[in-house]
Design a protein around this motif. Structure first.
Motif, PDB file in Angstrom:
ATOM      1  N   THR A 116       2.495 -19.344 -17.319  1.00 57.15           N
ATOM      2  CA  THR A 116       3.781 -19.107 -17.961  1.00 57.15           C
ATOM      3  C   THR A 116       4.108 -20.336 -18.788  1.00 57.15           C
ATOM      4  OG1 THR A 116       6.036 -18.260 -17.684  1.00 57.15           O
ATOM      5  CG2 THR A 116       5.320 -19.984 -16.137  1.00 57.15           C
ATOM      6  N   ARG A 117       4.988 -20.156 -19.714  1.00 54.19           N
ATOM      7  CA  ARG A 117       5.467 -21.258 -20.557  1.00 54.19           C
ATOM      8  C   ARG A 117       6.918 -20.971 -20.895  1.00 54.19           C
ATOM      9  NH1 ARG A 117       0.896 -19.514 -23.253  1.00 54.19           N
ATOM     10  NH2 ARG A 117       2.203 -18.642 -24.899  1.00 54.19           N
ATOM     11  N   GLN A 118       7.559 -21.942 -21.454  1.00 56.08           N
ATOM     12  CA  GLN A 118       8.962 -21.775 -21.826  1.00 56.08           C
ATOM     13  C   GLN A 118       9.137 -20.636 -22.828  1.00 56.08           C
ATOM     14  OE1 GLN A 118      10.728 -25.435 -23.058  1.00 56.08           O
ATOM     15  NE2 GLN A 118      12.793 -24.636 -22.984  1.00 56.08           N
ATOM     16  N   ASP A 119       8.139 -20.436 -23.721  1.00 53.10           N
ATOM     17  CA  ASP A 119       8.264 -19.397 -24.743  1.00 53.10           C
ATOM     18  C   ASP A 119       7.813 -18.018 -24.264  1.00 53.10           C
ATOM     19  OD1 ASP A 119       5.582 -20.372 -24.690  1.00 53.10           O
ATOM     20  OD2 ASP A 119       5.212 -19.512 -26.653  1.00 53.10           O
ATOM     21  N   LEU A 120       7.327 -17.891 -23.042  1.00 52.44           N
ATOM     22  CA  LEU A 120       6.940 -16.593 -22.494  1.00 52.44           C
ATOM     23  C   LEU A 120       8.084 -16.020 -21.671  1.00 52.44           C
ATOM     24  CD1 LEU A 120       3.280 -17.216 -21.235  1.00 52.44           C
ATOM     25  CD2 LEU A 120       4.005 -16.014 -23.309  1.00 52.44           C
ATOM     26  N   GLU A 121       8.270 -14.718 -21.753  1.00 48.96           N
ATOM     27  CA  GLU A 121       9.294 -14.066 -20.933  1.00 48.96           C
ATOM     28  C   GLU A 121       8.804 -13.821 -19.516  1.00 48.96           C
ATOM     29  OE1 GLU A 121      11.178 -10.666 -22.623  1.00 48.96           O
ATOM     30  OE2 GLU A 121      11.233 -11.559 -24.622  1.00 48.96           O
ATOM     31  N   GLY A 122       7.488 -13.678 -19.345  1.00 50.79           N
ATOM     32  CA  GLY A 122       6.945 -13.340 -18.051  1.00 50.79           C
ATOM     33  C   GLY A 122       6.209 -14.473 -17.375  1.00 50.79           C
ATOM     34  N   VAL A 123       5.920 -14.237 -16.102  1.00 48.39           N
ATOM     35  CA  VAL A 123       5.034 -15.084 -15.298  1.00 48.39           C
ATOM     36  C   VAL A 123       3.814 -14.218 -15.036  1.00 48.39           C
ATOM     37  CG1 VAL A 123       4.737 -16.287 -13.106  1.00 48.39           C
ATOM     38  CG2 VAL A 123       6.987 -16.264 -14.213  1.00 48.39           C
ATOM     39  N   TYR A 124       2.653 -14.659 -15.487  1.00 51.60           N
ATOM     40  CA  TYR A 124       1.413 -13.893 -15.405  1.00 51.60           C
ATOM     41  C   TYR A 124       0.529 -14.493 -14.325  1.00 51.60           C
ATOM     42  CZ  TYR A 124       3.000 -11.894 -19.760  1.00 51.60           C
ATOM     43  OH  TYR A 124       3.759 -11.232 -20.713  1.00 51.60           O
ATOM     44  N   VAL A 125       0.088 -13.648 -13.391  1.00 50.78           N
ATOM     45  CA  VAL A 125      -0.701 -14.114 -12.252  1.00 50.78           C
ATOM     46  C   VAL A 125      -2.040 -13.386 -12.231  1.00 50.78           C
ATOM     47  CG1 VAL A 125      -0.799 -14.356  -9.750  1.00 50.78           C
ATOM     48  CG2 VAL A 125       1.403 -14.588 -10.937  1.00 50.78           C
ATOM     49  N   LEU A 126      -3.107 -14.161 -12.387  1.00 52.07           N
ATOM     50  CA  LEU A 126      -4.456 -13.630 -12.207  1.00 52.07           C
ATOM     51  C   LEU A 126      -4.735 -13.651 -10.710  1.00 52.07           C
ATOM     52  CD1 LEU A 126      -7.258 -12.723 -13.147  1.00 52.07           C
ATOM     53  CD2 LEU A 126      -7.799 -15.126 -13.585  1.00 52.07           C
ATOM     54  N   ASP A 127      -4.763 -12.489 -10.119  1.00 50.01           N
ATOM     55  CA  ASP A 127      -4.922 -12.327  -8.670  1.00 50.01           C
ATOM     56  C   ASP A 127      -6.368 -11.911  -8.391  1.00 50.01           C
ATOM     57  OD1 ASP A 127      -4.724 -11.678  -5.988  1.00 50.01           O
ATOM     58  OD2 ASP A 127      -3.202 -10.123  -6.254  1.00 50.01           O
ATOM     59  N   HIS A 128      -7.233 -12.919  -8.179  1.00 44.50           N
ATOM     60  CA  HIS A 128      -8.666 -12.662  -7.980  1.00 44.50           C
ATOM     61  C   HIS A 128      -8.937 -11.680  -6.845  1.00 44.50           C
ATOM     62  CE1 HIS A 128      -9.135 -16.678 -10.029  1.00 44.50           C
ATOM     63  NE2 HIS A 128      -9.989 -15.934 -10.697  1.00 44.50           N
ATOM     64  N   GLY A 129      -8.311 -11.896  -5.727  1.00 47.17           N
ATOM     65  CA  GLY A 129      -8.594 -11.100  -4.530  1.00 47.17           C
ATOM     66  C   GLY A 129      -8.265  -9.631  -4.669  1.00 47.17           C
ATOM     67  N   ASN A 130      -7.354  -9.293  -5.559  1.00 44.14           N
ATOM     68  CA  ASN A 130      -6.981  -7.896  -5.779  1.00 44.14           C
ATOM     69  C   ASN A 130      -7.417  -7.393  -7.151  1.00 44.14           C
ATOM     70  OD1 ASN A 130      -5.609  -7.378  -3.238  1.00 44.14           O
ATOM     71  ND2 ASN A 130      -4.064  -8.819  -3.962  1.00 44.14           N
ATOM     72  N   SER A 131      -8.236  -8.160  -7.851  1.00 48.17           N
ATOM     73  CA  SER A 131      -8.803  -7.790  -9.162  1.00 48.17           C
ATOM     74  C   SER A 131      -7.732  -7.279 -10.124  1.00 48.17           C
ATOM     75  CB  SER A 131      -9.901  -6.734  -8.998  1.00 48.17           C
ATOM     76  OG  SER A 131     -10.974  -7.252  -8.270  1.00 48.17           O
ATOM     77  N   ARG A 132      -6.704  -8.090 -10.323  1.00 52.70           N
ATOM     78  CA  ARG A 132      -5.604  -7.659 -11.189  1.00 52.70           C
ATOM     79  C   ARG A 132      -4.889  -8.847 -11.809  1.00 52.70           C
ATOM     80  NH1 ARG A 132      -1.025  -5.947  -6.660  1.00 52.70           N
ATOM     81  NH2 ARG A 132      -1.022  -7.968  -5.612  1.00 52.70           N
ATOM     82  N   VAL A 133      -4.143  -8.556 -12.841  1.00 49.78           N
ATOM     83  CA  VAL A 133      -3.167  -9.491 -13.392  1.00 49.78           C
ATOM     84  C   VAL A 133      -1.811  -8.857 -13.160  1.00 49.78           C
ATOM     85  CG1 VAL A 133      -2.233 -10.539 -15.483  1.00 49.78           C
ATOM     86  CG2 VAL A 133      -4.705 -10.505 -15.115  1.00 49.78           C
TER      87      VAL A 133
END
Length: 107
Positions: A40-57
């Motif tokens: 995430t960054r100040q200019d992003l609206e979201g928090v993005y999580v690469l979740d390896h164990g569940n094969s998802r973002v």
């Protein structure tokens, strides 16, 4: 701005001005695994999580509300994650290649 840290147990901590700031994920169908990369960054609206164990973002709002998730078997082995909300793209790095996908929740 705030500093966001992904913990080795799948937790997410938020600090504002050096002080812990309450953050709790909500409405997630499956808990985050113990192997995550957070973007995430100040200019992003979201928090993005690469979740390896569940094969998802997984995408959260900065208040912890669940927004979307993107599932792909390759996420389990991805080495990194980048996001451009402006270009509506998610980028992952895997096996010396770059893969991109559209961010449908921004349409």
């Amino acid at each position: 701005g705030s500093l966001w840290i992904g913990g080795s147990d799948g937790s997410i901590s938020k600090f504002t001005s050096g002080t812990p700031d309450f953050f709790s994920v909500r409405d997630l169908d499956k808990p985050l695994s113990d192997s995550i990369i957070l973007v995430t960054r100040q200019d992003l609206e979201g928090v993005y999580v690469l979740d390896h164990g569940n094969s998802r973002v997984v995408v959260f709002g900065k208040t912890g509300n669940f927004i979307a998730q993107y599932i792909w078997d390759g996420f389990e082995r991805a080495l990194g994650l980048a996001v451009s909300e402006e270009k509506k793209k998610i980028v992952v790095f895997l096996d010396n290649k770059v893969y991109t996908s559209g961010l449908k929740h921004l349409d």
